[in-house]
Design a protein around this motif. Structure first.
Motif, PDB file in Angstrom:
ATOM      1  N   GLY A 138       0.860  -1.224  -0.050  1.00 23.42           N
ATOM      2  CA  GLY A 138       0.020   0.055  -0.073  1.00 23.42           C
ATOM      3  C   GLY A 138       0.938   1.238   0.038  1.00 23.42           C
ATOM      4  N   ALA A 139       1.973   1.148  -0.353  1.00 21.65           N
ATOM      5  CA  ALA A 139       2.878   2.609  -0.353  1.00 21.65           C
ATOM      6  C   ALA A 139       2.631   3.398  -1.504  1.00 21.65           C
ATOM      7  CB  ALA A 139       4.386   2.129  -0.037  1.00 21.65           C
ATOM      8  N   GLY A 140       2.602   4.505  -1.284  1.00 26.72           N
ATOM      9  CA  GLY A 140       2.058   5.537  -2.385  1.00 26.72           C
ATOM     10  C   GLY A 140       3.504   5.703  -3.315  1.00 26.72           C
ATOM     11  N   THR A 141       4.687   5.553  -2.779  1.00 21.89           N
ATOM     12  CA  THR A 141       5.883   5.798  -3.499  1.00 21.89           C
ATOM     13  C   THR A 141       6.703   4.451  -3.393  1.00 21.89           C
ATOM     14  OG1 THR A 141       5.967   7.966  -3.149  1.00 21.89           O
ATOM     15  CG2 THR A 141       7.934   7.227  -3.719  1.00 21.89           C
ATOM     16  N   LEU A 142       7.089   4.067  -4.627  1.00 23.44           N
ATOM     17  CA  LEU A 142       8.198   2.947  -4.703  1.00 23.44           C
ATOM     18  C   LEU A 142       9.438   3.378  -5.226  1.00 23.44           C
ATOM     19  CD1 LEU A 142       5.606   0.030  -5.598  1.00 23.44           C
ATOM     20  CD2 LEU A 142       6.750   0.389  -3.285  1.00 23.44           C
ATOM     21  N   VAL A 143      10.557   3.048  -4.317  1.00 20.09           N
ATOM     22  CA  VAL A 143      11.889   3.238  -5.115  1.00 20.09           C
ATOM     23  C   VAL A 143      12.777   1.887  -5.361  1.00 20.09           C
ATOM     24  CG1 VAL A 143      14.286   4.066  -4.670  1.00 20.09           C
ATOM     25  CG2 VAL A 143      12.083   5.713  -4.333  1.00 20.09           C
ATOM     26  N   PHE A 144      13.040   1.653  -6.366  1.00 15.88           N
ATOM     27  CA  PHE A 144      13.927   0.272  -6.473  1.00 15.88           C
ATOM     28  C   PHE A 144      15.403   0.261  -6.581  1.00 15.88           C
ATOM     29  CE2 PHE A 144       9.685   0.250  -8.432  1.00 15.88           C
ATOM     30  CZ  PHE A 144       8.940  -0.773  -7.798  1.00 15.88           C
ATOM     31  N   ASP A 145      15.854  -0.337  -5.983  1.00 19.39           N
ATOM     32  CA  ASP A 145      17.362  -0.635  -5.861  1.00 19.39           C
ATOM     33  C   ASP A 145      17.634  -1.732  -6.775  1.00 19.39           C
ATOM     34  OD1 ASP A 145      20.214  -0.492  -5.669  1.00 19.39           O
ATOM     35  OD2 ASP A 145      20.252  -1.053  -3.525  1.00 19.39           O
ATOM     36  N   VAL A 146      18.175  -1.840  -8.184  1.00 17.78           N
ATOM     37  CA  VAL A 146      18.275  -2.819  -9.011  1.00 17.78           C
ATOM     38  C   VAL A 146      19.857  -3.028  -8.973  1.00 17.78           C
ATOM     39  CG1 VAL A 146      17.830  -3.711 -10.966  1.00 17.78           C
ATOM     40  CG2 VAL A 146      16.150  -2.387 -10.227  1.00 17.78           C
ATOM     41  N   LYS A 147      20.481  -4.018  -8.471  1.00 23.09           N
ATOM     42  CA  LYS A 147      21.516  -4.234  -8.284  1.00 23.09           C
ATOM     43  C   LYS A 147      21.997  -5.189  -9.763  1.00 23.09           C
ATOM     44  CE  LYS A 147      21.943  -3.618  -3.644  1.00 23.09           C
ATOM     45  NZ  LYS A 147      22.535  -2.139  -3.920  1.00 23.09           N
ATOM     46  N   CYS A 148      23.311  -4.731  -9.774  1.00 20.72           N
ATOM     47  CA  CYS A 148      24.009  -5.715 -11.037  1.00 20.72           C
ATOM     48  C   CYS A 148      25.447  -5.951 -10.913  1.00 20.72           C
ATOM     49  CB  CYS A 148      23.814  -4.909 -12.610  1.00 20.72           C
ATOM     50  SG  CYS A 148      24.919  -3.642 -12.902  1.00 20.72           S
ATOM     51  N   GLY A 149      25.664  -7.150 -11.200  1.00 20.10           N
ATOM     52  CA  GLY A 149      27.281  -7.620 -10.995  1.00 20.10           C
ATOM     53  C   GLY A 149      27.281  -8.746 -10.441  1.00 20.10           C
ATOM     54  N   ALA A 150      28.464  -9.403 -10.221  1.00 18.72           N
ATOM     55  CA  ALA A 150      28.714 -10.554  -9.771  1.00 18.72           C
ATOM     56  C   ALA A 150      28.007 -11.291  -8.502  1.00 18.72           C
ATOM     57  CB  ALA A 150      30.122 -10.768  -9.268  1.00 18.72           C
ATOM     58  N   GLY A 151      27.373 -10.167  -7.429  1.00 22.15           N
ATOM     59  CA  GLY A 151      26.824 -10.773  -6.341  1.00 22.15           C
ATOM     60  C   GLY A 151      25.167 -10.462  -6.590  1.00 22.15           C
ATOM     61  N   ALA A 152      24.995 -10.215  -7.912  1.00 27.96           N
ATOM     62  CA  ALA A 152      23.536  -9.877  -8.023  1.00 27.96           C
ATOM     63  C   ALA A 152      22.983 -10.845  -9.061  1.00 27.96           C
ATOM     64  CB  ALA A 152      23.222  -8.466  -8.507  1.00 27.96           C
ATOM     65  N   PHE A 153      21.432 -10.631  -8.972  1.00 27.28           N
ATOM     66  CA  PHE A 153      20.607 -11.546  -9.700  1.00 27.28           C
ATOM     67  C   PHE A 153      20.665 -11.065 -11.066  1.00 27.28           C
ATOM     68  CE2 PHE A 153      15.769 -11.915 -10.212  1.00 27.28           C
ATOM     69  CZ  PHE A 153      15.626 -13.418 -10.503  1.00 27.28           C
ATOM     70  N   MET A 154      20.947 -10.015 -11.624  1.00 30.40           N
ATOM     71  CA  MET A 154      21.081  -9.321 -12.742  1.00 30.40           C
ATOM     72  C   MET A 154      22.694  -9.225 -13.030  1.00 30.40           C
ATOM     73  SD  MET A 154      18.299  -8.836 -14.242  1.00 30.40           S
ATOM     74  CE  MET A 154      16.945  -9.813 -13.769  1.00 30.40           C
ATOM     75  N   LYS A 155      23.118  -9.940 -13.880  1.00 38.91           N
ATOM     76  CA  LYS A 155      24.578  -9.788 -14.088  1.00 38.91           C
ATOM     77  C   LYS A 155      25.106  -8.666 -14.712  1.00 38.91           C
ATOM     78  CE  LYS A 155      25.132 -13.475 -11.712  1.00 38.91           C
ATOM     79  NZ  LYS A 155      25.188 -13.430 -10.142  1.00 38.91           N
ATOM     80  N   THR A 156      24.550  -8.044 -15.855  1.00 36.37           N
ATOM     81  CA  THR A 156      25.108  -7.145 -16.518  1.00 36.37           C
ATOM     82  C   THR A 156      24.066  -5.605 -16.339  1.00 36.37           C
ATOM     83  OG1 THR A 156      23.322  -7.648 -18.349  1.00 36.37           O
ATOM     84  CG2 THR A 156      25.637  -8.576 -18.367  1.00 36.37           C
ATOM     85  N   ARG A 157      24.776  -4.774 -16.898  1.00 38.50           N
ATOM     86  CA  ARG A 157      24.002  -3.374 -16.734  1.00 38.50           C
ATOM     87  C   ARG A 157      22.746  -3.328 -17.568  1.00 38.50           C
ATOM     88  NH1 ARG A 157      27.391   2.196 -16.691  1.00 38.50           N
ATOM     89  NH2 ARG A 157      25.417   2.992 -17.010  1.00 38.50           N
TER      90      ARG A 157
END
Ligand code: URA
Length: 436
Positions: A193-212
């Motif tokens: 229910g939050a009105g504002t959402l800020v996403f920290d999308v991580k990338c790199g060797a220790g992240a789910f997404m490996k590339t930018r």
């Protein structure tokens, strides 16, 4: 609805209508569509993708499969939350949530337990003696109303369709699909229910997404999805090649977050990124320019307001911070541990986040299956960061665990993760880009 016909059309690349998707999700949640058909649907989405309208319909129908929280009349300030796609040493929620609350927002944040190499936010918080992460929704509302934030584990009432579908995706090779990931993450965040959402999308060797480019694609899709569902949203694409801060584990990460809140930590990356994320929440939530929001965040961190919010939240959850800090200090003095020393002199060119996470897991800081217990004191404390100069034989890390038999292998893993070079590495930004 004939599910087989929907599957035929999705397999052929046709767009399904929002109504068809809603019916499918509703029937699946009620147990009227078998897992094998839903798995086929997930695989068809993996191969064919989804239009923005289909993704939104999937997101909203998963959100609506359970309770959706409404903060009207419970808090009198705007609501906002941050979501991170997860990384090694990621204790940012422990700083960002109370910081944003100290700046004038209410931050309802339902969080998770970890499955995999390291603990989740709830596991970290539960290393504080007495802290109850599993509050009922009624108690969770009371804590947010009192102190502006709460780190509570997501309850079964929130987005049950996602829980069911995610378990199926996990065993059918259908996790890596942007529309499915977006619908999964957003359905839960929208239900908060939050009105504002800020996403920290991580990338790199220790992240789910490996590339930018993968990370930026997910960031754009999350922001578009949240905006499509009527929320204010933005995302930062941030680096996860090295662990965040120096501590990787559970209790040691909480201690590091506390030190950041006190302004007494060397983990400047944790403080800086926390300010950047909280500033976006404050800017969108309170309608301020980012510069002014950043200045307010820095002020509320420096004057101890964010620390007081954190301490109040911990107390409301039953946690005892004094006992926690005494236990951490005692374990550091007396618990089983090994120092890791540099094999040569050089510059710290890279600290492989995944290698450090594997060491933390080997020490007992994570769990392989939901029923495994976590050792809250187990973890890795790095003594160096990327760009530091070290001499041969200098201490570069310390590994600790209740079970001393785990130390040697973990120390080796950390030694291999810290790469030393003759050249000083070029500086790298912590935030690669912002998506609005
Ligand atoms: N995290 C989620 O909650 N869902 C996904 O599908 C992937 C990551």
């Amino acid at each position: 609805m004939i599910v087989k016909l929907l599957l035929d059309r999705k397999r052929a690349g046709e767009e399904l209508s929002p109504k068809e998707i809603r019916k499918l999700v509703r029937a699946y949640t009620r147990g009227e569509v078998p897992d094998y058909q839903m798995a086929a649907f997930a695989m068809a989405v993996c191969c064919r993708g989804m239009s923005p309208a289909e993704t939104l319909a999937l997101t909203e129908s998963m959100r609506d499969s359970g309770t959706c929280l409404d903060w009207t009349g419970i808090v009198s300030v705007p609501t906002a939350d941050k979501h991170s796609t997860g990384g090694v040493g990621d204790k940012l929620s422990l700083v960002v949530q109370p910081l944003a609350a100290a700046c004038g927002l209410a931050v309802p944040s339902l969080t998770g337990r970890g499955l995999g190499l390291t603990g989740g936010t709830a596991d970290k918080m539960e290393s504080i003696p007495g802290y109850v992460a599993g509050l009922s929704l009624a108690d969770y509302r009371k804590v947010v109303a009192d102190c502006g934030c709460s780190l509570t584990v997501q309850t079964a009432e929130i987005a049950p369709a996602d829980r069911k579908l995610y378990a199926l995706r996990d065993v059918t090779g259908t996790v890596p699909s942007i529309p499915l990931i977006v619908a999964s993450i957003l359905s839960k965040k929208l239900a908060e229910g939050a009105g504002t959402l800020v996403f920290d999308v991580k990338c790199g060797a220790g992240a789910f997404m490996k590339t930018r480019s993968e990370a930026a694609g997910l960031a754009r899709a999350l922001v578009a999805g949240a905006q499509g569902a009527g929320r204010q949203a933005c995302a930062l694409v941030t680096s996860m090649d090295e662990p965040l801060g120096f501590a990787v584990g559970n209790a040691n990460e909480v201690q590091e977050a506390l030190d950041v809140l006190r302004g007494a930590s060397r983990a400047h990356d944790v403080a800086d990124l926390s300010v950047e994320l909280a500033a976006r929440m404050v800017a969108l939530g309170l309608g301020l320019p980012v510069e002014a929001a950043r200045a307010r965040c820095r002020e509320r961190l420096a004057d101890g307001s964010a620390l007081r919010r954190f301490a109040r939240m911990v107390a409301l959850h039953g946690g005892r911070l004094d006992a926690f800090e005494a236990a951490v200090a005692d374990f550091r003095r007396n618990g089983p541990a090994r120092e890791v020393r540099a094999g040569r002199a050089g510059w710290v060119a890279r600290i492989d986040a995944n290698g450090v996470a594997e060491a933390a897991f080997a020490l007992g800081a994570g769990r392989a299956k939901a029923s495994d217990a976590i050792d809250p004191m187990a973890g890795v404390d790095l003594a160096v960061t990327r760009g530091d100069r070290v001499e041969a034989g200098a201490v570069i890390a310390r590994v600790a665990a209740a079970d001393a038999a785990r130390l040697e292998a973990a120390a080796e893993r950390v030694r291999a993760a810290v790469e030393l070079a003759d050249e000083r590495p070029a500086p790298r930004p912590a935030v690669f880009e912002e998506v609005r």
